[in-house]
Design an enzyme around this catalytic site. Sequence first.
Site, mmCIF file in Angstrom:
data_model
loop_
_atom_site.group_PDB
_atom_site.id
_atom_site.type_symbol
_atom_site.label_atom_id
_atom_site.label_comp_id
_atom_site.label_asym_id
_atom_site.label_seq_id
_atom_site.Cartn_x
_atom_site.Cartn_y
_atom_site.Cartn_z
ATOM 1 N N TYR A 204 34.317 -150.561 39.484
ATOM 2 C CA TYR A 204 34.613 -149.150 39.200
ATOM 3 C C TYR A 204 33.396 -148.484 38.563
ATOM 4 O O TYR A 204 33.063 -147.347 38.891
ATOM 5 C CB TYR A 204 35.811 -149.050 38.247
ATOM 6 C CG TYR A 204 36.328 -147.641 38.087
ATOM 7 C CD1 TYR A 204 37.393 -147.191 38.869
ATOM 8 C CD2 TYR A 204 35.747 -146.746 37.183
ATOM 9 C CE1 TYR A 204 37.866 -145.895 38.748
ATOM 10 C CE2 TYR A 204 36.213 -145.453 37.062
ATOM 11 C CZ TYR A 204 37.278 -145.026 37.842
ATOM 12 O OH TYR A 204 37.741 -143.748 37.722
ATOM 13 N N PHE B 15 25.417 -123.176 56.318
ATOM 14 C CA PHE B 15 26.334 -123.895 57.204
ATOM 15 C C PHE B 15 27.764 -123.453 56.852
ATOM 16 O O PHE B 15 27.993 -122.935 55.763
ATOM 17 C CB PHE B 15 26.150 -125.406 57.003
ATOM 18 C CG PHE B 15 27.055 -126.212 57.873
ATOM 19 C CD1 PHE B 15 26.918 -126.168 59.247
ATOM 20 C CD2 PHE B 15 28.051 -127.001 57.328
ATOM 21 C CE1 PHE B 15 27.772 -126.901 60.055
ATOM 22 C CE2 PHE B 15 28.900 -127.737 58.141
ATOM 23 C CZ PHE B 15 28.763 -127.684 59.503
ATOM 24 N N ASP B 16 28.706 -123.654 57.744
ATOM 25 C CA ASP B 16 30.047 -123.064 57.527
ATOM 26 C C ASP B 16 30.728 -123.505 56.230
ATOM 27 O O ASP B 16 31.231 -122.682 55.480
ATOM 28 C CB ASP B 16 30.964 -123.270 58.746
ATOM 29 C CG ASP B 16 31.168 -124.721 59.128
ATOM 30 O OD1 ASP B 16 30.459 -125.599 58.586
ATOM 31 O OD2 ASP B 16 32.027 -124.997 59.980
ATOM 32 N N ASP C 173 19.722 -127.845 51.107
ATOM 33 C CA ASP C 173 20.873 -128.438 51.779
ATOM 34 C C ASP C 173 20.266 -129.374 52.825
ATOM 35 O O ASP C 173 19.899 -128.946 53.917
ATOM 36 C CB ASP C 173 21.742 -127.334 52.404
ATOM 37 C CG ASP C 173 22.978 -127.897 53.086
ATOM 38 O OD1 ASP C 173 23.155 -129.126 53.083
ATOM 39 O OD2 ASP C 173 23.761 -127.094 53.631
ATOM 40 N N ALA D 175 21.020 -132.129 54.817
ATOM 41 C CA ALA D 175 21.762 -133.049 55.688
ATOM 42 C C ALA D 175 20.844 -133.745 56.690
ATOM 43 O O ALA D 175 21.023 -134.915 56.999
ATOM 44 C CB ALA D 175 22.868 -132.293 56.415
ATOM 45 N N LYS E 151 25.074 -137.313 58.160
ATOM 46 C CA LYS E 151 24.057 -137.025 59.164
ATOM 47 C C LYS E 151 22.900 -138.009 58.982
ATOM 48 O O LYS E 151 22.978 -139.112 59.480
ATOM 49 C CB LYS E 151 23.576 -135.566 59.040
ATOM 50 C CG LYS E 151 24.557 -134.520 59.566
ATOM 51 C CD LYS E 151 25.747 -134.322 58.687
ATOM 52 C CE LYS E 151 26.646 -133.192 59.119
ATOM 53 N NZ LYS E 151 26.823 -132.176 58.093
ATOM 54 N N HIS F 265 38.099 -122.065 62.076
ATOM 55 C CA HIS F 265 37.855 -122.703 63.375
ATOM 56 C C HIS F 265 38.421 -124.118 63.448
ATOM 57 O O HIS F 265 38.692 -124.604 64.532
ATOM 58 C CB HIS F 265 36.362 -122.709 63.712
ATOM 59 C CG HIS F 265 35.503 -123.373 62.692
ATOM 60 N ND1 HIS F 265 35.334 -122.855 61.433
ATOM 61 C CD2 HIS F 265 34.781 -124.506 62.737
ATOM 62 C CE1 HIS F 265 34.527 -123.652 60.756
ATOM 63 N NE2 HIS F 265 34.182 -124.670 61.522
#
Length: 461
Positions: A73, A125-126, A216, A218, A259, A451
């Site tokens: 843990y 990004f969304d 960001d 990714a 990604k 979407h």
Amino acid sequence: MATKYIPEPFRIKMVETIKMLSKEERVQKIKAANYNLFNLKSDDVYIDLLTDSGTNAMSAHQWAGLMVGDEAYAGGKSYFRVIETAQDLFGYTYIQPVHQGRAAEKVLFPLLLDKGKIALSNMFFDTTRAHVELTGAKALDLVTPEALTPSVPYPFKGNMNTERLEKTILELGKEKIGVVVMTITNNSAGGQPVSIANMAETAAICQKFKIPLCIDGARFSENAYFIKKREPGYQQASIKDITKKFYSFADMFIMSAKKDAIVNIGGLIGIKNNETLIQQVKSNTINYEGFITYGGLAGRDLEAMAIGLTEVVDEDYLTYRIGQIAYLANKLDEAGIAYQTPPGGHGLFIDTSSLFPHIPYNQFPAHTLAVELYIEAGIRGCDIGSFMLGNDPETGKQRKAEFEFMRLAIPRRVYTQAHLDVVAEALADIKKRASSIKGFQITWEPAVLRHFQAKLKRIDE
Ligand SMILES: *Cc1c(COP(=O)(O)O)cnc(C)c1O
């Protein structure tokens, strides 16, 4: 000149069977899914290019790593392996694993943004936009103008429009800007890279106005590969060196490890050296994700992530990976199908405005092509256009996207040359009957990220 397919720098020792349903079955399945590709069962899909997120094939090393993952843990050794690998790659003092990219957004953004604030980006990004808006703040895209013309190539279409960035900060007032986000590669603009020069300029503006700069990241590795190939001065640099240099300009990063860490689940937050923020990130992580040494992941996931982060900077892998997309792009050139040029890092973004000039943005041309491609050959792509962008949170009106792209995202190390040929042939067949294809309208939608769940019907149904 035909682009040659670059052979896979790996061999395959585990396989998964896929099959194509009959056309009648596909027509029936997509209708039953309310014409939303997220509602299809993956078993009913032949070639799944919905996303490159979490759909990667792990290496033998990563699978072996699962067995030695430490499930403690607190203070597990797989946690420390991720921290050391990420610190070495990105050069940040604090690294926080979380369960995926949007978890990083959920933990970090409320610490920088609230109602009345604004977040600026080369392009959100969304989910990133959604997490800005969930704090009550507004999200503004400031992508370089070259990105807006898909047919005209430009080496760094992911770039920030730095002139507009500075102007926007002056107009809105620097105290209102909570964060500037640099997305690499620029997913929504077509997996397009950002140059080091542009990152440096953006950082200089952020420093001048004392605004935090967040990456960001990714697809940091794909971005670094494009820098190596296209930006003067970096041809001899390693992917790792380019990555470290790029990250040196920012104050923090968020990352979906689904990604460029070549795993199926995971995410990271990095903070350079801001003790107050680090403490707040730890608290939010414990509240939302779990204790800081596992961040919503199993120890084995952390182990696989650490290994993936070292595999993704391998140049043979990147040459093959980026080469796959270039190969598919070349096939589409032969068929006369337009896409965001040059081809991106993780997929090909078909320009559906030029394929379906008769379908307006509010009848979702990119979504229309995604449905058609499934009906044609059982291939699943994804709308990166007005359907994904959704409604304005203030007026409730449909927003018009900068692009109507249908994205064919290529999972890492999963599909072969013959699969890509099937995709190209299907698109060429659709092009022949493009003018007779009708658009869609939404019959039901949720408030945020619609979407994923919306229901649709053909406009003439
Ligand atoms: C995928 C992605 C995210 C969100 O990550 P998830 O792991 O899907 O939650 C954020 N930003 C960019 C640029 C992405 O591509």
